[in-house]
Scaffold this motif. Structure first.
Motif, PDB file in Angstrom:
ATOM      1  N   HIS A 130      -0.009   7.116  -1.853  1.00 21.92           N
ATOM      2  CA  HIS A 130      -0.524   7.745  -0.892  1.00 21.92           C
ATOM      3  C   HIS A 130       0.216   8.368   0.166  1.00 21.92           C
ATOM      4  CE1 HIS A 130      -4.800   6.450  -2.049  1.00 21.92           C
ATOM      5  NE2 HIS A 130      -4.850   6.720  -0.944  1.00 21.92           N
ATOM      6  N   ALA A 131       2.029   7.009   0.434  1.00 18.89           N
ATOM      7  CA  ALA A 131       2.685   7.608   1.225  1.00 18.89           C
ATOM      8  C   ALA A 131       3.514   8.525   1.012  1.00 18.89           C
ATOM      9  CB  ALA A 131       3.723   6.431   0.841  1.00 18.89           C
ATOM     10  N   ALA A 132       3.916   8.744  -0.624  1.00 16.69           N
ATOM     11  CA  ALA A 132       3.672  10.107  -0.502  1.00 16.69           C
ATOM     12  C   ALA A 132       3.477  11.342   0.261  1.00 16.69           C
ATOM     13  CB  ALA A 132       4.365  10.531  -1.863  1.00 16.69           C
ATOM     14  N   ILE A 166       5.483   1.453  -0.575  1.00 18.64           N
ATOM     15  CA  ILE A 166       5.446   2.459   0.673  1.00 18.64           C
ATOM     16  C   ILE A 166       6.615   3.124   0.575  1.00 18.64           C
ATOM     17  CG2 ILE A 166       4.069   2.875   2.908  1.00 18.64           C
ATOM     18  CD1 ILE A 166       2.366   0.359   1.995  1.00 18.64           C
ATOM     19  N   ILE A 167       7.272   2.149   0.419  1.00 16.38           N
ATOM     20  CA  ILE A 167       9.075   3.192   1.607  1.00 16.38           C
ATOM     21  C   ILE A 167       9.352   4.093   0.559  1.00 16.38           C
ATOM     22  CG2 ILE A 167      11.519   2.239   1.571  1.00 16.38           C
ATOM     23  CD1 ILE A 167      10.994  -0.383   2.787  1.00 16.38           C
ATOM     24  N   ALA A 168       9.464   3.801  -0.690  1.00 18.64           N
ATOM     25  CA  ALA A 168       9.557   4.961  -2.187  1.00 18.64           C
ATOM     26  C   ALA A 168       9.024   5.983  -2.166  1.00 18.64           C
ATOM     27  CB  ALA A 168       9.705   3.898  -3.579  1.00 18.64           C
ATOM     28  N   GLY A 169       7.615   5.730  -1.884  1.00 21.03           N
ATOM     29  CA  GLY A 169       6.815   7.139  -1.751  1.00 21.03           C
ATOM     30  C   GLY A 169       6.846   7.773   0.116  1.00 21.03           C
ATOM     31  N   VAL A 193      -0.050   8.641  11.466  1.00 16.79           N
ATOM     32  CA  VAL A 193       0.024   8.779  10.575  1.00 16.79           C
ATOM     33  C   VAL A 193       0.077   8.214   9.661  1.00 16.79           C
ATOM     34  CG1 VAL A 193      -1.410   9.763   8.700  1.00 16.79           C
ATOM     35  CG2 VAL A 193      -1.494  10.895  10.930  1.00 16.79           C
ATOM     36  N   MET A 194       1.581   8.264   9.490  1.00 18.07           N
ATOM     37  CA  MET A 194       2.087   7.238   8.560  1.00 18.07           C
ATOM     38  C   MET A 194       2.436   6.274   8.512  1.00 18.07           C
ATOM     39  SD  MET A 194       6.004   9.950   8.019  1.00 18.07           S
ATOM     40  CE  MET A 194       6.175   9.514   9.110  1.00 18.07           C
TER      41      MET A 194
END
Length: 225
Positions: free
Chosen positions: A148-150, A192-195, A173-174
């Motif tokens: 999702h985050a990516a 989430i941070i990595a994505g 949005v993020m």
């Protein structure tokens, strides 16, 4: 459309970005991921519909991305892409690239999930499984990084670069997506941070490759230079 020489991602910036992402993910893995996951579980945040709603847009957007690309490519037969349409195509391609790369990296990392969702998958909350189990060809070990985050990070990076006035919307949005993922215990914070970092990097370089960038301030003031 602007000259892509106005914006050139440098190897040094890429290395520093990757280093920052690695440090943040490491700190979260050691100090933050488990306490946050237990806190969310203990307070039953994942039973709040609002958090689930926040996680719905990314997969819906991805499902329609091929259709949007097809329409844009067919339209290109009759006319060149205006900037907004090229930005849309770039965002779609960035989203797909980021998600595919995320899947490959998830296989390499093999991280277990915060909660048990299907088929008694191992998880921190379910049976105390926490950590990385590389090269496990199974969705049971594909938590890191967050898809999702990516996806959101990749599309948002295009908008962030091309349309600076809409950066507030990108942040909104993020942040909303991250809040939904944490609230549902779908991912650890480090996922989430990595994505987000992966999506941002892919979106940035895809934007550069397509020549879709904003001009420098001095060029805006002296367009004939």
């Amino acid at each position: 459309m602007q000259d892509k020489e106005d914006f050139q991602p440098s190897p040094r910036a890429l290395i520093l970005t990757l280093l920052l992402g690695f440090v943040l993910c490491t700190v979260c893995y050691i100090m933050v991921d488990r306490p946050v996951a237990f806190f969310v579980h203990d307070h039953a945040w994942n039973h709040v519909p609002f958090f689930r709603w926040l996680t719905l847009p990314p997969p819906i957007v991805q499902a329609w991305t091929p259709a949007v690309l097809t329409v844009c490519v067919i339209g290109r037969i009759w006319k060149p892409f205006p900037q907004w349409e090229l930005a849309l195509v770039t965002a779609c391609i960035s989203l797909l690239l980021a998600d595919q790369f995320r899947e490959s990296l998830a296989f390499v990392c093999g991280r277990a999930w915060p909660e048990t969702w299907v088929n008694n998958n191992p998880s921190l909350i379910g049976n105390g499984t926490f950590g990385f189990y590389p090269f496990r060809s199974s969705t049971e070990y594909s938590c890191f990084p967050s898809g999702h985050a990516a996806r959101i990070g990749a599309a948002a990076a295009v908008v962030w670069i091309v349309y600076p006035k809409w950066r507030w919307a990108c942040l909104f949005v993020m942040t909303a997506t991250a809040g939904g993922l944490l609230g549902m215990n779908y991912h650890f914070l480090s996922d989430i941070i990595a994505g987000g970092f992966i999506g941002g990097i892919i979106g940035t370089y895809t934007t550069y490759s397509f020549g879709l960038v904003i001009p420098r301030a001095e060029d805006q003031q002296n367009p004939k230079r």
